[in-house]
Design an enzyme around this catalytic site. Structure first.
Site, PDB file in Angstrom:
ATOM      1  N   ASN A   1      43.569 -70.577 -58.525  1.00 40.91           N
ATOM      2  CA  ASN A   1      43.861 -70.888 -59.860  1.00 40.91           C
ATOM      3  C   ASN A   1      44.564 -69.525 -60.295  1.00 40.91           C
ATOM      4  O   ASN A   1      44.030 -68.658 -60.130  1.00 40.91           O
ATOM      5  CB  ASN A   1      42.918 -71.635 -60.459  1.00 40.91           C
ATOM      6  CG  ASN A   1      43.457 -71.973 -62.008  1.00 40.91           C
ATOM      7  OD1 ASN A   1      44.159 -72.983 -62.056  1.00 40.91           O
ATOM      8  ND2 ASN A   1      43.243 -71.242 -62.838  1.00 40.91           N
TER       9      ASN A   1
ATOM     10  N   TYR B   1      44.324 -65.771 -69.412  1.00 43.93           N
ATOM     11  CA  TYR B   1      43.282 -65.779 -70.367  1.00 43.93           C
ATOM     12  C   TYR B   1      43.049 -64.252 -70.993  1.00 43.93           C
ATOM     13  O   TYR B   1      42.866 -63.302 -70.169  1.00 43.93           O
ATOM     14  CB  TYR B   1      41.924 -65.996 -69.643  1.00 43.93           C
ATOM     15  CG  TYR B   1      42.113 -67.219 -68.815  1.00 43.93           C
ATOM     16  CD1 TYR B   1      42.463 -68.545 -69.220  1.00 43.93           C
ATOM     17  CD2 TYR B   1      41.736 -66.968 -67.421  1.00 43.93           C
ATOM     18  CE1 TYR B   1      42.488 -69.642 -68.212  1.00 43.93           C
ATOM     19  CE2 TYR B   1      41.644 -68.175 -66.517  1.00 43.93           C
ATOM     20  CZ  TYR B   1      42.086 -69.449 -66.946  1.00 43.93           C
ATOM     21  OH  TYR B   1      42.101 -70.634 -66.066  1.00 43.93           O
ATOM     22  N   ARG B   2      42.952 -64.028 -72.237  1.00 41.52           N
ATOM     23  CA  ARG B   2      42.908 -62.853 -72.846  1.00 41.52           C
ATOM     24  C   ARG B   2      41.894 -61.923 -72.272  1.00 41.52           C
ATOM     25  O   ARG B   2      40.774 -62.646 -72.073  1.00 41.52           O
ATOM     26  CB  ARG B   2      43.311 -62.858 -74.142  1.00 41.52           C
ATOM     27  CG  ARG B   2      41.836 -63.288 -74.876  1.00 41.52           C
ATOM     28  CD  ARG B   2      41.830 -63.307 -76.400  1.00 41.52           C
ATOM     29  NE  ARG B   2      40.727 -63.722 -76.968  1.00 41.52           N
ATOM     30  CZ  ARG B   2      40.584 -64.645 -77.858  1.00 41.52           C
ATOM     31  NH1 ARG B   2      41.431 -65.292 -78.256  1.00 41.52           N
ATOM     32  NH2 ARG B   2      39.299 -65.039 -78.206  1.00 41.52           N
TER      33      ARG B   2
ATOM     34  N   TRP C   1      38.218 -67.194 -70.467  1.00 43.98           N
ATOM     35  CA  TRP C   1      38.627 -68.553 -70.109  1.00 43.98           C
ATOM     36  C   TRP C   1      37.709 -69.476 -70.877  1.00 43.98           C
ATOM     37  O   TRP C   1      36.593 -69.511 -70.931  1.00 43.98           O
ATOM     38  CB  TRP C   1      38.693 -68.969 -68.472  1.00 43.98           C
ATOM     39  CG  TRP C   1      37.187 -68.225 -68.005  1.00 43.98           C
ATOM     40  CD1 TRP C   1      35.784 -68.462 -68.234  1.00 43.98           C
ATOM     41  CD2 TRP C   1      37.131 -67.347 -66.710  1.00 43.98           C
ATOM     42  NE1 TRP C   1      35.186 -67.741 -67.357  1.00 43.98           N
ATOM     43  CE2 TRP C   1      35.774 -67.341 -66.483  1.00 43.98           C
ATOM     44  CE3 TRP C   1      38.074 -66.933 -65.866  1.00 43.98           C
ATOM     45  CZ2 TRP C   1      35.299 -66.400 -65.204  1.00 43.98           C
ATOM     46  CZ3 TRP C   1      37.600 -66.214 -64.583  1.00 43.98           C
ATOM     47  CH2 TRP C   1      36.272 -66.091 -64.451  1.00 43.98           C
TER      48      TRP C   1
ATOM     49  N   GLU D   1      49.260 -72.763 -59.373  1.00 47.12           N
ATOM     50  CA  GLU D   1      50.451 -72.148 -60.096  1.00 47.12           C
ATOM     51  C   GLU D   1      51.481 -71.335 -59.398  1.00 47.12           C
ATOM     52  O   GLU D   1      52.722 -71.444 -60.107  1.00 47.12           O
ATOM     53  CB  GLU D   1      49.974 -71.434 -61.178  1.00 47.12           C
ATOM     54  CG  GLU D   1      49.216 -72.183 -62.405  1.00 47.12           C
ATOM     55  CD  GLU D   1      47.720 -72.509 -61.984  1.00 47.12           C
ATOM     56  OE1 GLU D   1      47.071 -72.244 -60.842  1.00 47.12           O
ATOM     57  OE2 GLU D   1      47.154 -73.222 -62.895  1.00 47.12           O
TER      58      GLU D   1
ATOM     59  N   ASP E   1      44.510 -65.055 -83.509  1.00 42.33           N
ATOM     60  CA  ASP E   1      44.971 -65.757 -82.360  1.00 42.33           C
ATOM     61  C   ASP E   1      46.170 -66.678 -82.809  1.00 42.33           C
ATOM     62  O   ASP E   1      46.585 -66.541 -83.929  1.00 42.33           O
ATOM     63  CB  ASP E   1      43.874 -66.825 -82.092  1.00 42.33           C
ATOM     64  CG  ASP E   1      43.710 -66.951 -80.692  1.00 42.33           C
ATOM     65  OD1 ASP E   1      44.578 -67.366 -79.983  1.00 42.33           O
ATOM     66  OD2 ASP E   1      42.329 -67.027 -80.151  1.00 42.33           O
TER      67      ASP E   1
HETATM   68  C1  LIG Z   1      49.667 -65.562 -74.714  1.00 42.02           C
HETATM   69  C2  LIG Z   1      48.540 -66.383 -74.380  1.00 42.02           C
HETATM   70  C3  LIG Z   1      47.433 -66.318 -74.312  1.00 42.02           C
HETATM   71  C4  LIG Z   1      46.552 -67.211 -73.816  1.00 42.02           C
HETATM   72  N1  LIG Z   1      45.202 -66.881 -73.904  1.00 42.02           N
HETATM   73  C5  LIG Z   1      44.188 -67.634 -73.717  1.00 42.02           C
HETATM   74  C6  LIG Z   1      42.684 -67.391 -73.499  1.00 42.02           C
HETATM   75  O1  LIG Z   1      42.321 -66.450 -73.905  1.00 42.02           O
HETATM   76  N2  LIG Z   1      41.828 -68.395 -73.004  1.00 42.02           N
HETATM   77  C7  LIG Z   1      42.546 -69.642 -72.448  1.00 42.02           C
HETATM   78  O2  LIG Z   1      41.371 -70.377 -72.166  1.00 42.02           O
HETATM   79  N3  LIG Z   1      43.641 -69.806 -72.569  1.00 42.02           N
HETATM   80  C8  LIG Z   1      44.591 -68.899 -73.051  1.00 42.02           C
HETATM   81  N4  LIG Z   1      45.591 -69.364 -73.119  1.00 42.02           N
HETATM   82  C9  LIG Z   1      46.350 -70.681 -72.543  1.00 42.02           C
HETATM   83  C10 LIG Z   1      46.202 -71.098 -71.189  1.00 42.02           C
HETATM   84  O3  LIG Z   1      46.850 -69.922 -70.333  1.00 42.02           O
HETATM   85  C11 LIG Z   1      46.670 -72.281 -70.564  1.00 42.02           C
HETATM   86  O4  LIG Z   1      45.835 -73.131 -71.413  1.00 42.02           O
HETATM   87  C12 LIG Z   1      46.633 -72.481 -68.959  1.00 42.02           C
HETATM   88  O5  LIG Z   1      47.454 -73.679 -68.658  1.00 42.02           O
HETATM   89  C13 LIG Z   1      45.376 -72.295 -68.532  1.00 42.02           C
HETATM   90  O6  LIG Z   1      45.635 -72.347 -67.034  1.00 42.02           O
HETATM   91  P1  LIG Z   1      44.512 -73.097 -66.417  1.00 42.02           P
HETATM   92  O7  LIG Z   1      44.833 -74.476 -66.599  1.00 42.02           O
HETATM   93  O8  LIG Z   1      44.622 -72.941 -64.748  1.00 42.02           O
HETATM   94  O9  LIG Z   1      42.924 -72.808 -66.870  1.00 42.02           O
HETATM   95  C14 LIG Z   1      46.680 -68.349 -73.616  1.00 42.02           C
HETATM   96  C15 LIG Z   1      48.185 -68.768 -73.406  1.00 42.02           C
HETATM   97  C16 LIG Z   1      49.126 -67.867 -73.850  1.00 42.02           C
HETATM   98  C17 LIG Z   1      50.592 -68.148 -73.572  1.00 42.02           C
HETATM   99 MN   LIG Z   2      45.230 -74.133 -63.208  1.00 37.91          MN
END
Ligand SMILES: Cc1cc2nc3c(=O)[nH]c(=O)nc-3n(C[C@H](O)[C@H](O)[C@H](O)COP(=O)(O)O)c2cc1C
Ligand SMILES: [Mn+2]
Length: 537
Positions: free
Chosen positions: A220, A224-225, A238, A286, A335
């Site tokens: 995956n 996630y910041r 996450w 991804e 945020d």
């Molecule tokens: C700039 C930016 C920052 C993000 N920060 C977070 C974060 O801190 N935690 C989180 O869970 N998702 C965050 N997201 C959203 C996730 O990247 C998004 O939901 C992604 O689909 C998660 O991947 P996953 O589905 O494989 O878990 C962020 C998105 C962007 C564009």
């Molecule tokens: Mn995913």
């Protein structure tokens, strides 16, 4: 999104070049060549030929941006603490370019921001003129039917071969290994932003966080910041429903005292970076999707200190692990809701090795009051996945996520209603569709409402409802960032059925026509217009 494309892609995700597809077609180099010859005649948009021109890395894309007048270099020293945010805000709002801060204060590493903060740059990244081209390619795959005769099979071959060509490719080495540091490294070397005044510290805002599902071994990649705690540890934010968090929970259930390997890539060609935010189903890689968008595989290289692979052309890679028994306070952080997200308990990422290019570039972004750079990313996601939604729910005509709705607060959906109650069926569909489950308010309108025109939506939707009758509430998972929900991650959602009501829905009154002037009168007045001495039309 358990739709057909996803099913198809997942099916192919388990294949390696050379594997038999449906027992008939082999995805081989020869098939790929064959595809190249046939590319001209298949109906996908701009089928990419063998001599692919996908951007190899971040700097190649930056060169393209610079040529297009979409990148500005800033040589003045600027502080990554607050100042870069303030400058970027002003530039983003004015529709300005990507910014390369060559001398961020306190670091020798230049910083790139606002890379995808406009539709034009997003189009340059995707190498398209309009999102319709991606939609068309996706539809091309969705429309694949079981082949009828030999000719049909031959016609399918290029598409299947193309699918085969999207798998990430393992390579022995890559530019991200130019400098390997198992010792003597510090996160303080990088110009990591403190974005907003009340942020708890510096945050890495665009990391590609890579983990493996401990049960299936599938990769995956999520953005996630990461809040920097010290030179070698950060938080791992996450959120509960995200795939990285699920990997963490599964590993912890198996061995609460263990750890999971985590690798983080920062800065790569734009579609690899975009892929990290895509809401695709669990266990679908991804990096495969990035390969699909690039029409060229992403090259992956093994980490030095763990089993994971990272994009070989990345600028910076952090290798390490997360202890399954360790949580620490993360946040607050300004945020993308436009508010500070509250403190929470999150895992801790321990960095064991840093690898990077000889002259790395640090890629980052700022979130905050909308619209920001992430609005353009969200909009691209909306446009790219619309054909997938339509495939599964053919009544959907169009969907809009207005910037002020910050993705999860508002979705407007136009449907072609053909049976009673269909608007409510669509609300429920959205609430059970991947990350669309977070949608706090769904407004369903008829097919003749232009959902991209929010004034039209407000006008027609408000006219179309009897609130007590047409509003529906449900309980379920909500976005972690929703600070108004009764509890973190759990709360209510609202659907508004703003379609015309039918007798079959218990509405017995006549529904009035929308006012439109008749064509003959319009033409007569067009003819008279000059004589009237009124303003120019
Ligand atoms: C700039 C930016 C920052 C993000 N920060 C977070 C974060 O801190 N935690 C989180 O869970 N998702 C965050 N997201 C959203 C996730 O990247 C998004 O939901 C992604 O689909 C998660 O991947 P996953 O589905 O494989 O878990 C962020 C998105 C962007 C564009
Ligand atoms: Mn995913």
């Amino acid at each position: 999104m358990a739709s057909r494309i996803v099913h198809l892609i997942s099916k192919f995700a388990n294949l390696k070049p050379g594997h038999a597809v449906r027992g008939e077609v082999r995805v081989t180099a020869a098939a790929r060549k064959f595809r190249a010859t046939l590319c001209g005649c298949w109906d996908g948009a701009r089928g990419k030929q063998e001599d692919s021109v996908a951007y190899k890395d971040l700097r190649e894309f930056m060169a393209r941006l610079e040529k297009a007048g979409e990148l500005r270099r800033i040589s003045a020293e600027v502080d990554p603490v607050l100042e870069i945010t303030e400058i970027t805000q002003r530039v983003t709002r004015a529709g300005g370019p990507a910014l390369l801060f060559e001398h961020p204060k306190g670091s020798r590493v230049p910083l790139l921001i606002n890379m995808l903060g406009s539709e034009r740059r997003m189009h340059l990244a995707l190498e398209i003129e309009s999102y319709e081209e991606v939609a068309q390619r996706i539809r091309g795959f969705l429309d694949m039917q079981a082949p009828q005769g030999l000719l049909d099979k031959l016609k399918m071959l290029p598409k299947l071969a193309e699918l085969g060509a999207f798998f990430p490719k393992s390579v022995k080495s890559g530019p991200c290994k130019e400098v390997i540091r198992r010792d003597g490294f510090s996160l303080a070397e990088f110009p990591i932003l403190q974005c907003w005044p009340q942020d708890a510290g510096r945050f890495i805002t665009w990391p590609l966080v890579i983990t493996r599902n401990p049960e299936t071994g599938k990769r995956n990649v999520g953005v996630y910041r990461m809040q920097v705690f010290d030179e070698r540890t950060t938080a791992m934010h996450w959120q509960t429903q995200k795939h990285g968090a699920e990997h963490f929970r599964r590993a912890r259930a198996a061995n609460p005292q263990g750890r999971v390997e985590v690798a983080v890539a920062i800065g790569a060609e734009p579609l690899t970076c975009l892929a990290g935010i895509l809401p695709i189903p669990p266990d679908l890689d991804e990096m495969m999707f990035a390969g699909f968008l690039r029409r060229d595989p992403v090259e992956m290289v093994r980490c030095e200190t763990c089993e994971l692979e990272v994009p070989a052309h990345a600028e910076i890679v952090l290798e390490g692990y997360v202890n399954l028994s360790e949580l620490r306070t993360e946040g607050p952080f300004g945020d993308h809701t436009g508010f500070y997200s509250l403190e929470g308990q999150y895992p801790v990422f321990h960095v064991t090795c840093v690898t990077h290019r000889r002259d790395p570039i640090y890629l980052t972004t700022v979130v905050g009051p909308p619209p920001q750079e992430d609005f353009y990313m969200g909009h691209a996601v909306e446009r790219i996945f619309l054909p997938v939604m339509k495939m599964q729910f053919p009544e959907i005509v169009d969907v809009a996520l207005p910037a002020e709705g910050i993705f999860h607060n508002l979705m407007i959906v136009a449907i072609r209603k053909s049976y009673p109650g269909q608007a409510r069926k669509i609300m429920n569909a959205i609430w059970s569709l991947g990350q669309a489950m977070f949608t706090k308010v769904v407004v369903v309108v008829d097919h003749d409402v232009n959902v991209q025109d929010f004034r039209e939506v407000a006008w027609k939707a408000l006219c179309a409802i009897d609130p007590e009758r047409d509003v529906q509430f449900v309980l379920g998972p909500v976005d972690t960032l929703d600070h108004a929900a009764r509890r973190q991650d759990f709360g209510s959602k609202m659907g508004i059925d703003a379609t015309r009501k039918w007798p079959g829905e218990g509405f017995e009154r006549p529904w009035p026509d929308e006012i439109v002037m008749d064509q003959a009168t319009r033409e007569r007045v067009d003819g008279l217009w000059k004589q009237l001495g009124l303003a120019k039309r």
